[in-house]
Design a protein around this motif. Structure first.
Motif, PDB file in Angstrom:
ATOM      1  N   GLU A   1       0.831  -1.288  -0.115  1.00  0.00           N
ATOM      2  CA  GLU A   1       0.064  -0.111  -0.055  1.00  0.00           C
ATOM      3  C   GLU A   1       0.835   1.168  -0.012  1.00  0.00           C
ATOM      4  OE1 GLU A   1      -3.314   1.916   2.859  1.00  0.00           O
ATOM      5  OE2 GLU A   1      -3.470  -0.379   2.699  1.00  0.00           O
ATOM      6  N   ILE A   2       1.661   1.356   0.677  1.00  0.00           N
ATOM      7  CA  ILE A   2       2.697   2.486   0.770  1.00  0.00           C
ATOM      8  C   ILE A   2       3.522   2.323  -0.484  1.00  0.00           C
ATOM      9  CG2 ILE A   2       4.726   3.251   2.086  1.00  0.00           C
ATOM     10  CD1 ILE A   2       3.719   1.962   4.627  1.00  0.00           C
ATOM     11  N   ASP A   3       3.906   1.371  -1.080  1.00  0.00           N
ATOM     12  CA  ASP A   3       4.811   1.449  -2.586  1.00  0.00           C
ATOM     13  C   ASP A   3       3.947   1.978  -3.503  1.00  0.00           C
ATOM     14  OD1 ASP A   3       6.822  -0.299  -1.630  1.00  0.00           O
ATOM     15  OD2 ASP A   3       6.338  -1.991  -2.614  1.00  0.00           O
ATOM     16  N   LYS A   4       2.457   1.811  -3.498  1.00  0.00           N
ATOM     17  CA  LYS A   4       1.622   2.276  -4.449  1.00  0.00           C
ATOM     18  C   LYS A   4       1.349   3.685  -4.015  1.00  0.00           C
ATOM     19  CE  LYS A   4      -0.928  -2.018  -5.033  1.00  0.00           C
ATOM     20  NZ  LYS A   4      -2.085  -2.595  -4.834  1.00  0.00           N
ATOM     21  N   MET A   5       1.288   4.057  -2.965  1.00  0.00           N
ATOM     22  CA  MET A   5       1.127   5.679  -2.632  1.00  0.00           C
ATOM     23  C   MET A   5       2.414   6.413  -3.162  1.00  0.00           C
ATOM     24  SD  MET A   5      -0.711   5.078   0.892  1.00  0.00           S
ATOM     25  CE  MET A   5      -0.502   7.103   1.415  1.00  0.00           C
TER      26      MET A   5
END
Length: 53
Positions: free
Chosen positions: A20-24
C-alpha cells in the motif's frame, strides 16, 4: 496510516501492508528481493509474523 491528528489508539492499529505504501509513494522498498518473497512480504500487514520464511 497514522492520521495527522491526536489519537489514543495503539500504533498497531495503523499498520498497513508495505504494498500500500509502495503504491502511494511509487517507491519499491525491496527492489533486490526475489519477486515471490517481495510479493509475500509486501502484501502482509501482520507486524508480528516473519513473511520471509
Amino acid at each position: 496510516m497514522v492520521p495527522a491528528v491526536d489519537s489514543n489508539k495503539p500504533l498497531y492499529e495503523f499498520v498497513v501492508p508495505i504494498d500500500e505504501i509502495d503504491k502511494m509513494t511509487g517507491i519499491d522498498f525491496f527492489p533486490s528481493l526475489n519477486d515471490k518473497i517481495d510479493n509475500n512480504l509486501e502484501k502482509s500487514s501482520d507486524y508480528k509474523s516473519s513473511s520471509l520464511n
